[in-house]
Write a protein that holds these residues in place. Structure first.
Motif, PDB file in Angstrom:
ATOM      1  N   PRO A 144       0.815  -1.225   0.000  1.00  0.00           N
ATOM      2  CA  PRO A 144       0.000   0.000   0.000  1.00  0.00           C
ATOM      3  C   PRO A 144       0.849   1.277   0.000  1.00  0.00           C
ATOM      4  O   PRO A 144       0.527   2.244  -0.693  1.00  0.00           O
ATOM      5  CB  PRO A 144      -0.824  -0.132   1.279  1.00  0.00           C
ATOM      6  N   VAL A 145       1.921   1.260   0.775  1.00  0.00           N
ATOM      7  CA  VAL A 145       2.797   2.435   0.837  1.00  0.00           C
ATOM      8  C   VAL A 145       3.504   2.620  -0.487  1.00  0.00           C
ATOM      9  O   VAL A 145       3.612   3.743  -1.015  1.00  0.00           O
ATOM     10  CB  VAL A 145       3.812   2.289   1.987  1.00  0.00           C
ATOM     11  N   GLN A 146       3.981   1.532  -1.086  1.00  0.00           N
ATOM     12  CA  GLN A 146       4.684   1.604  -2.361  1.00  0.00           C
ATOM     13  C   GLN A 146       3.753   2.136  -3.459  1.00  0.00           C
ATOM     14  O   GLN A 146       4.154   2.988  -4.275  1.00  0.00           O
ATOM     15  CB  GLN A 146       5.214   0.226  -2.751  1.00  0.00           C
ATOM     16  N   MET A 147       2.532   1.655  -3.488  1.00  0.00           N
ATOM     17  CA  MET A 147       1.580   2.089  -4.509  1.00  0.00           C
ATOM     18  C   MET A 147       1.217   3.557  -4.329  1.00  0.00           C
ATOM     19  O   MET A 147       1.061   4.289  -5.303  1.00  0.00           O
ATOM     20  CB  MET A 147       0.316   1.216  -4.455  1.00  0.00           C
ATOM     21  N   GLN A 148       1.078   3.960  -3.095  1.00  0.00           N
ATOM     22  CA  GLN A 148       0.752   5.361  -2.828  1.00  0.00           C
ATOM     23  C   GLN A 148       1.865   6.285  -3.295  1.00  0.00           C
ATOM     24  O   GLN A 148       1.624   7.372  -3.820  1.00  0.00           O
ATOM     25  CB  GLN A 148       0.470   5.552  -1.338  1.00  0.00           C
ATOM     26  N   GLN A 149       3.113   5.871  -3.092  1.00  0.00           N
ATOM     27  CA  GLN A 149       4.247   6.675  -3.515  1.00  0.00           C
ATOM     28  C   GLN A 149       4.349   6.782  -5.030  1.00  0.00           C
ATOM     29  O   GLN A 149       4.853   7.764  -5.561  1.00  0.00           O
ATOM     30  CB  GLN A 149       5.548   6.085  -2.953  1.00  0.00           C
ATOM     31  N   GLU A 151       1.725   6.801  -7.140  1.00  0.00           N
ATOM     32  CA  GLU A 151       0.565   7.442  -7.732  1.00  0.00           C
ATOM     33  C   GLU A 151       0.917   8.851  -8.196  1.00  0.00           C
ATOM     34  O   GLU A 151       1.370   9.685  -7.411  1.00  0.00           O
ATOM     35  CB  GLU A 151      -0.579   7.511  -6.714  1.00  0.00           C
ATOM     36  N   GLU A 153       3.305  10.206  -9.797  1.00  0.00           N
ATOM     37  CA  GLU A 153       4.682  10.658  -9.759  1.00  0.00           C
ATOM     38  C   GLU A 153       5.507   9.922 -10.805  1.00  0.00           C
ATOM     39  O   GLU A 153       5.180   8.815 -11.227  1.00  0.00           O
ATOM     40  CB  GLU A 153       5.307  10.418  -8.369  1.00  0.00           C
ATOM     41  N   ARG A 175       5.618   0.496 -11.488  1.00  0.00           N
ATOM     42  CA  ARG A 175       4.254   0.302 -12.003  1.00  0.00           C
ATOM     43  C   ARG A 175       4.341  -0.139 -13.467  1.00  0.00           C
ATOM     44  O   ARG A 175       4.887   0.582 -14.315  1.00  0.00           O
ATOM     45  CB  ARG A 175       3.476   1.595 -11.869  1.00  0.00           C
TER      46      ARG A 175
END
Length: 605
Positions: A144-149, A151, A153, A175
């Protein structure tokens, strides 16, 4: 005694000035040798560390390129986006991806795991070399943290640090498309290579620490050492740092710290080398730096003890003996020291005191034989004790090779003798009398250096007045003999000459108010007259005992009365601030006026 001017002080300073450059050179040599060892050890280990970090960073960069290329070059990953989830083709494609990931783990030797995450179906494909459950848990928690970072960018090459309960890792996630994310997992311990570093010893080692100073990899270093290293992360731009740790026993332990910050993540590679192990080939240099101050102190103390026995103690004995002699204890005899030079000095001192003792007896006997002659020849009164003391002073000064003081003493004594040859005259000028007194007092100052001083305060144009010879000297002698006792401050004699029209005190009836009076005052800051002696002097009893101890006073007043009658007189008193005062008054006359006014005095000798 002034310590700064003493031989002891000068020797200490001299020995220190000789020893200090030698110890400084030795200290510098040792420090330089230790610095060379530090430089060489740090250079060797920094090369190993830089090589290891460079290798790690290269693998991480290659892994980045590999992950970025998956969405473009891997047909299986591309096909998953179009296949139905859970279908047979979907499962076969996932299996081929799993096999490829397992093959690539062997190619990228630092990589522990590769994974593919389906964000739409929350499905995680993990290929790992071991501990599947632990690594699966770490990837699931970090996604979740990796995906949020990621998004919105641009994807960055840095790796993220993921902390587990017992295992820390570096994670890189990219991604692929809106549904799939690919990534890699690196065990932190795989990045740390402590076996590459030399001189680490039993208490050294390597560790990877994060930006907050916490340890990210396993290490042979304990928690206190890791905390110490983390406190000095800001100095990693230096070739090396020397840091200190206070042990439980209170002693300091030094380490050589090397470090390189990672360009791929917020972490730092740290190597800590104990100096004790690093300097094990230079134990002499380490020990000698610690012992240098102690060695210098021991050498200085030993030299002082040696000189104290050889030089200072015999000199102190000699000085104490000379002080006793100056107090009149002429029976002093010193023991012969072991040194031949000091033996000669001591022998000369004992011989001198013996000669002075015999001379004192001879002078005393001579005084007894000449007392009657002194009384008959009032104007040629001579004090053998003074002359002999002066000669003995010259002898002592010559023995001490103080030639300049010998010349001064001989000059003053010659002038004093020269005046005595003229003392048979009827009258002399006041400036001649004061010059004679000045020579006498300068001789006394040489006898009592820094303990005696005098002031001649003569009014203007009084030096041409005349008076009987040796009028002032007896009172100056009495002041030194009787007032100069038990002194703790300089003894000062003041001789003041003034011209007045009238007399002060009870004797003012002796002079005419129209006549000029020459008034001579002899004062000192000594102990003053004793009460009974002062009463006798004020009553004039000194004139009734010409053969007693006041023969000098009787001498002066007798000549004044014979010459001037009631126009001359003496006054005695103690000053309010201490000390004795004698005031002599007589008519103020020049030599021509004196010849007209008074007849030749009758010789009553």
């Amino acid at each position: 005694m002034n310590f700064i001017r003493s031989l002891r002080f000068k020797f200490i300073v001299g020995l220190t000035l000789i020893m200090l450059p030698l110890f400084m050179l030795l200290y510098y040599n040792n420090v330089y040798a230790m610095k060379v060892v530090r430089d060489q050890v740090s250079l060797t280990n920094m090369n190993h560390l830089a090589k290891s970090v460079e290798q790690n960073e290269r693998v991480l960069q290659e892994t980045n390129r590999y992950l970025y290329s998956l969405g473009e070059r891997d047909p299986d990953i591309i096909s998953l986006f179009f296949l139905k989830y859970g279908s047979g083709d979907y499962i076969i494609a996932k299996q081929r991806i799993m096999n490829k990931f397992m093959t690539d783990i062997g190619f990228y030797n630092l990589i522990d795991s590769f994974f593919l995450y389906d964000a739409v179906n929350d499905d995680l494909l993990l290929a790992t070399s071991g501990n599947y459950d632990v690594k699966m848990s770490i990837v699931q928690e970090s996604m979740p943290v990796q995906m949020q970072q990621l998004e919105g960018e641009i994807q960055k090459p840095e790796w993220s640090i993921v902390r587990g309960d017992t295992w820390n890792a570096l994670v890189k996630t990219v991604r692929i498309n809106a549904q799939f994310y690919a990534g890699a997992l690196v065990d932190m311990n795989a990045l740390n290579h402590p076996e590459q570093f030399t001189e680490s010893g039993d208490r050294g080692g390597a560790v990877i620490v994060g930006g907050d100073g916490g340890a990210l990899s396993d290490s042979a270093l304990n928690s206190a050492q890791i905390k110490l290293a983390a406190a000095h992360i800001t100095g990693l731009n230096n070739p090396y740092q020397v840091i200190s740790e206070v042990t439980s026993t209170g002693s300091a332990r030094q380490y050589l710290m090397l470090g390189i910050p990672s360009a791929m993540s917020e972490m730092n590679y740290i190597v800590l080398l104990p100096e004790e192990d690093m300097m094990r080939n230079l134990p002499f240099f380490q020990q000698i730096i610690r012992l240098l101050p102690i060695g210098a102190a021991v050498i200085l103390i030993t030299a002082m003890i040696f000189l104290r026995q050889l030089l200072f103690r015999p000199m102190n004995v000699l000085i104490r003996g000379m002080r006793r002699v100056s107090r009149g204890e002429l029976d002093v005899r010193l023991e012969t020291p072991s040194s031949s030079e000091l033996e000669f000095v001591t022998h000369s001192f004992n011989q001198m005191t013996s000669e002075i003792q015999h001379l004192k007896i001879d002078v005393y006997e001579e005084q007894l034989r000449t007392r009657e002659a002194e009384f008959k020849q009032l104007q040629m009164q001579i004090n053998p004790h003074f002359y002999l003391n002066s000669l003995n002073i010259i002898h002592s000064l010559a023995s001490l090779q103080k030639h300049e003081l010998v010349q001064q003493m001989a000059g003053h004594l010659a002038d004093y003798f020269r005046f005595s040859l003229r003392a048979g005259k009827r009258v002399i000028r006041l400036d001649e009398e004061l010059e004679h007194i000045s020579h006498y007092l300068k001789i006394q100052k040489l006898r009592f250096p820094n303990k005696l001083d005098f002031v001649l305060d003569v009014g203007p144009d009084l030096g041409h007045y005349v008076l009987p010879p040796l009028t002032i000297q007896p009172f100056v002698e009495n002041a030194i003999i009787h007032g100069f006792q038990r002194r703790t401050e300089p003894f000062v004699i003041r001789i003041i000459a003034r011209e007045t029209k009238t007399l002060s005190g009870s004797d003012s009836h002796m002079g005419n108010e129209d006549d000029s009076i020459l008034q001579l005052s002899i004062t000192d800051n000594g102990v003053g007259f004793e009460k009974d002696i002062l009463e006798r002097l004020q009553q004039g009893q000194y004139a009734e005992d010409p053969g007693g101890q006041h023969i000098g006073i009787w001498n002066v007043i007798h000549r004044l009365l014979v010459k001037y009658g009631e126009h001359a007189g003496l006054q005695f008193r103690n000053q309010t601030d201490g000390g004795a005062a004698v005031v002599i008054h007589m008519p103020a006359q020049t030599e021509e006026e004196e010849g007209r006014a008074y007849a030749e005095p009758v010789d009553r000798g």
